[in-house]
Enzyme design. Structure first.
Site, PDB file in Angstrom:
ATOM      1  N   ASP A  18       5.530  -1.924  -2.849  1.00 52.14           N
ATOM      2  CA  ASP A  18       4.555  -2.239  -2.143  1.00 52.14           C
ATOM      3  C   ASP A  18       3.849  -1.234  -1.651  1.00 52.14           C
ATOM      4  O   ASP A  18       4.440  -0.325  -0.799  1.00 52.14           O
ATOM      5  CB  ASP A  18       5.073  -3.343  -0.952  1.00 52.14           C
ATOM      6  CG  ASP A  18       3.882  -3.790  -0.304  1.00 52.14           C
ATOM      7  OD1 ASP A  18       3.765  -5.056   0.276  1.00 52.14           O
ATOM      8  OD2 ASP A  18       2.560  -3.325  -0.169  1.00 52.14           O
ATOM      9  N   MET A  19       2.731  -0.703  -1.896  1.00 55.01           N
ATOM     10  CA  MET A  19       2.079   0.571  -1.341  1.00 55.01           C
ATOM     11  C   MET A  19       1.719   0.189   0.074  1.00 55.01           C
ATOM     12  O   MET A  19       1.447  -0.689   0.509  1.00 55.01           O
ATOM     13  CB  MET A  19       0.750   0.725  -2.221  1.00 55.01           C
ATOM     14  CG  MET A  19       0.876   0.862  -3.774  1.00 55.01           C
ATOM     15  SD  MET A  19       2.214   1.894  -4.190  1.00 55.01           S
ATOM     16  CE  MET A  19       1.716   3.617  -3.697  1.00 55.01           C
ATOM     17  N   TYR A  23      -5.301   1.031   0.679  1.00 57.06           N
ATOM     18  CA  TYR A  23      -6.711   1.629   0.661  1.00 57.06           C
ATOM     19  C   TYR A  23      -6.978   2.866   1.619  1.00 57.06           C
ATOM     20  O   TYR A  23      -7.658   3.896   1.287  1.00 57.06           O
ATOM     21  CB  TYR A  23      -7.727   0.493   0.956  1.00 57.06           C
ATOM     22  CG  TYR A  23      -7.836  -0.479   0.173  1.00 57.06           C
ATOM     23  CD1 TYR A  23      -7.068  -0.893  -1.002  1.00 57.06           C
ATOM     24  CD2 TYR A  23      -8.868  -1.559   0.101  1.00 57.06           C
ATOM     25  CE1 TYR A  23      -7.440  -1.771  -2.010  1.00 57.06           C
ATOM     26  CE2 TYR A  23      -9.129  -2.422  -0.607  1.00 57.06           C
ATOM     27  CZ  TYR A  23      -8.496  -2.618  -1.812  1.00 57.06           C
ATOM     28  OH  TYR A  23      -8.493  -3.726  -2.359  1.00 57.06           O
ATOM     29  N   ARG A  60      -2.128   1.366  13.571  1.00 51.35           N
ATOM     30  CA  ARG A  60      -1.523  -0.098  14.168  1.00 51.35           C
ATOM     31  C   ARG A  60      -0.614  -0.170  15.456  1.00 51.35           C
ATOM     32  O   ARG A  60      -0.642  -1.025  16.203  1.00 51.35           O
ATOM     33  CB  ARG A  60      -0.621  -0.506  12.846  1.00 51.35           C
ATOM     34  CG  ARG A  60      -1.267  -0.729  11.618  1.00 51.35           C
ATOM     35  CD  ARG A  60      -0.216  -1.388  10.348  1.00 51.35           C
ATOM     36  NE  ARG A  60      -0.673  -1.178   9.321  1.00 51.35           N
ATOM     37  CZ  ARG A  60      -0.352  -2.153   7.980  1.00 51.35           C
ATOM     38  NH1 ARG A  60       0.784  -2.791   8.133  1.00 51.35           N
ATOM     39  NH2 ARG A  60      -0.864  -1.934   7.098  1.00 51.35           N
ATOM     40  N   GLU A 121       0.849  -3.867  -5.318  1.00 51.34           N
ATOM     41  CA  GLU A 121       2.313  -4.586  -5.326  1.00 51.34           C
ATOM     42  C   GLU A 121       2.718  -4.651  -6.971  1.00 51.34           C
ATOM     43  O   GLU A 121       1.792  -5.107  -7.770  1.00 51.34           O
ATOM     44  CB  GLU A 121       2.379  -5.890  -4.740  1.00 51.34           C
ATOM     45  CG  GLU A 121       2.160  -5.932  -3.248  1.00 51.34           C
ATOM     46  CD  GLU A 121       2.478  -7.258  -2.863  1.00 51.34           C
ATOM     47  OE1 GLU A 121       3.323  -7.526  -1.750  1.00 51.34           O
ATOM     48  OE2 GLU A 121       2.323  -8.422  -3.677  1.00 51.34           O
TER      49      GLU A 121
END
Length: 715
Positions: A18-19, A23, A60, A121
């Site tokens: 999973d990257m 983006y 985040r 993914e």
DNA sequence: ACGGTTAATACA
DNA sequence: TTGTATTAA
């Protein structure tokens, strides 16, 4: 969906890669000065700072999340860097990210079966590779295990605070008394760590991964430690992981089904789900879903990794929120044009790069009723056979819209009759292409088909041409056209099917790209005119067809022979083949193979004669004719039909492409077919790679301590 | 009446 | 088969 299947006795090794905030990473690679800064990718910057669609981990920390607008994010984190999604034809253009995703896939596909699950993914079935490693070079014999593998999180291992990092992991990975299953997972962890390092070296992207015995568990694990880390799920840890997990976290249970589980059965964790018998669950949710629920509660999933590197459909659409809702037929038409042009380009790329042909076109729209209490917006989606060429697609999409609109209005008629002023606006438009199949590498099957159809083909042709001209291609619900439409399916599809019946198909093709030694050589071989098996046939068959550019073949197709002959039908196929041929011819102009290849990428010439301004929705909003009241709508139908007939006579501008070798720069690589991107990258950027490779042996500390990435540190 | 866009999949 | 609905990233 997945039918019940007991866990295979021979354990599989499955990974989900999973990257991390993908983006954002793509944008940070383009603009390395953004690395390490709180960054978010937004689209439609005009309104409240745009909507966030990806947020860096730095951002985040400030509480920035995906439901926010750029303005809100700025309030929480004033330094946040907002990067806009590229815009083309007035809508978000995700090609940059799609292509970056393909880069990653082409690296991950080196080991084992590989399924592109989404743009960022990828599932891997590493069973064979892990078994081979266990046999030839088991971890317990390994004197050194690389740092990235040692950084793995092993679920169920007590990660004591004082214990040295990696110590426990090392012990677990190398245990000689481990079960066969655990040893395989250990091998999987080593392989995945290596792959993630390769991804980082060759793309500069970090990713996280889960390694487990099935997709379900791998997926769950991948998100447990992010970013840039990997997590292993030994069988012994499954129960401990699942039981306390809120069911909403399980894949497929994040929506209504999960809510229903919660509200109807009082199930809030996977552990709660365990208490229900399979039969009970089936009573509530049907046999398939019931069994599936029973299984996933126990971490059981027989879902296979598919072995698919390319998307199964292409679509593009746009919402027209609130005041942007389309009020005029002209604006609908104009936006459809833009959408179809983009779709056509992507279909053409797919044809060029992957030799695949799409066979179905679907239009979807959402309509908003502005005047009534129940603002119903159920607009039927419609599909028809897909014809290549931007203007063809556009034409067909408009017909589909027309058909849907008519049906929609009819369905509303009963309710509307009393109310006189009922206006409609279009809030969403999308077109998509599906049923994508591999184009056969030779034409034998086609020729054979026509030879075998000598007697009856002319009548079929008549039907086909008739359909083409009268635009009768709607599904049964289209009403009066049903018979004709069925005939199209009956007569045309056999042809298409024959074309597609070549044994080399879709997935197999993709896999075969990676089996040989050098995918680039193979690709060029495919494009090489001297390759006799296919090229000779192509040249032969396209001799009579007009060698115009992609959309050119339409002219022939549209020829208004009423009495159609077999020749006409054959010419259709020739045109079809000629399109493929033209792509190949353009590739022969350059000198070297690479140059030829880049030229084949056909940078679109900015068509100055493009009649439609494509920058903002407002420009489409000239009040010409309203889509307004129902009474008016009857008139509209006429107008739509008029529009259609005028469309029919629309001039066909051949699309022009500029081939400018000067413009080749590294960003062009993003446009390359996935199979060869990383190889080209390797050729063009040997220095950069060497630099990044020396940075460190673990992914975690790659970008972290230094605020700047390796790329910007040398500038 | 503004998380938007794109995909996959199951079901009728 | 087509169309709809759900889910997800």
């Amino acid at each position: 969906m997945p039918v019940a299947r007991p866990e295979p006795s021979d354990a599989r090794v499955i990974a989900l890669v999973d990257m991390d905030c993908f983006y954002v990473q793509v944008e940070q690679r383009r603009q390395p000065q953004l690395r390490g800064l709180p960054t978010a990718v937004v689209q439609y910057n005009s309104w409240k700072g745009g909507g966030l669609i990806a947020i860096s981990y730095e951002a985040r920390k400030y509480g920035v999340n995906r439901s926010m607008r750029g303005d809100e994010a700025k309030k929480l984190c004033p330094e946040i860097q907002l990067v806009q999604v590229p815009v083309a034809r007035g809508k978000a253009d995700l090609n940059l990210y799609r292509n970056a995703g393909s880069e990653v896939v082409s690296i991950l596909a080196r080991k084992g079966r590989c399924e592109r699950a989404s743009i960022d993914e990828v599932y891997l079935d590493l069973t064979d590779a892990a078994e081979a490693m266990l046999f030839e070079n088991p971890p317990e014999k390994l004197e050194a295990i690389d740092e990235e593998t040692l950084n793995s999180h092993i679920l169920g291992l007590d990660e004591e605070v004082g214990k040295q990092k990696g110590k426990l992991a090392r012990e677990w990975l190398c245990r000689s008394n481990a079960t066969q299953q655990d040893k395989l997972l250990a091998c999987g962890a080593i392989i995945v760590a290596e792959l993630r390092m390769q991804v980082l070296r060759e793309t500069e992207f970090t990713c996280s991964a889960g390694i487990a015995h099935n997709k379900l568990l791998a997926k769950l694990a991948s998100s447990m430690n992010k970013p840039a880390q990997q997590t292993v799920v030994p069988s012994s840890a499954v129960k401990g992981m699942l039981d306390p997990l809120p069911i909403k976290k399980m894949k497929q249970l994040g929506g209504k089904l999960g809510s229903s589980l919660q509200s109807d059965l009082g199930i809030s964790t996977v552990g709660d789900l365990l208490k229900f018998t399979e039969e009970k669950l089936q009573e509530h949710y049907g046999t398939n879903t019931g069994t599936w629920l029973w299984n996933i509660a126990r971490g059981i999933s027989g879902d296979e990794v598919e072995g698919r590197l390319l998307p199964k459909s292409h679509g593009c659409g746009k919402n027209f929120a609130g005041p942007q809702a389309l009020k005029t037929l002209a604006s609908v038409e104009s936006w459809l044009k833009d959408l179809c042009e983009e779709l056509s380009e992507r279909l053409q790329s797919d044809l060029d790069q992957n030799n695949r042909v799409a066979h179905s076109l679907t239009l979807h729209a959402a309509v908003y009723k502005t005047n009534d209490a129940d603002q119903l917006k159920k607009f039927p989606s419609k599909s028809c056979p897909l014809r290549y060429g931007a203007s063809k697609i556009q034409e067909d999409a408009l017909k589909l819209f027309n058909s849907g609109l008519r049906e929609f209005l009819d369905s509303q008629r009963a309710e509307i009759q009393g109310t006189s002023k009922t206006a409609w606006v279009v809030t969403h438009l999308s077109v998509s292409a599906s049923k994508i199949l591999a184009k056969p590498s030779g034409t034998h099957s086609i020729l054979r088909f026509f030879h075998s159809q000598d007697s009856s083909s002319s009548s079929k042709e008549q039907t086909y041409v008739g359909i083409d001209e009268n635009s009768i291609q709607f599904s049964p619900s289209g009403g009066e056209n049903q018979v004709a439409a069925d005939e199209v399916e009956a007569k045309k599809d056999p042809m298409i099917n024959r074309v597609d019946s070549n044994p080399i198909q879709g997935d197999q093709r993709e896999v075969s790209y990676h089996k040989g030694t050098n995918s680039i050589l193979r690709l060029f071989h495919n494009l090489d005119p001297s390759c006799p098996s296919q090229e000779q046939t192509y040249n032969e068959i396209s001799q009579n067809s007009i060698p115009s550019l992609p959309s050119g073949s339409e002219n022939r197709m549209a020829a208004d022979q009423v009495e159609a002959t077999k020749e006409t039908l054959i010419s259709h196929v020739k045109s079809y083949l000629a399109r493929g041929e033209m792509q190949k011819e353009t590739t022969h102009k350059g000198s070297g193979p690479i140059l030829r290849f880049f030229q084949a990428q056909r940078l679109p010439c900015t068509s100055s004669d493009n009649a439609v301004p494509s920058t903002s929705g407002a420009e489409h909003e000239q009040e010409l004719d309203r889509v307004g009241t129902y009474e008016e709508s009857r008139k509209e139908k006429v107008e739509i039909n008029d529009d259609l007939s005028s469309l029919h006579h629309e001039e066909h501008r051949p699309e022009r492409w500029r081939l400018n070798p000067e413009e080749i720069d590294t960003s062009v690589i993003d446009e390359l077919p996935p199979e060869i991107q990383h190889e080209i990258r390797g050729w063009l950027q040997p220095l950069k790679r060497a630099k990044t490779a020396t940075r460190g042996s673990s992914i975690a500390d790659y970008f972290s301590p230094a605020k700047k990435g390796p790329k910007s540190s040398n500038s």
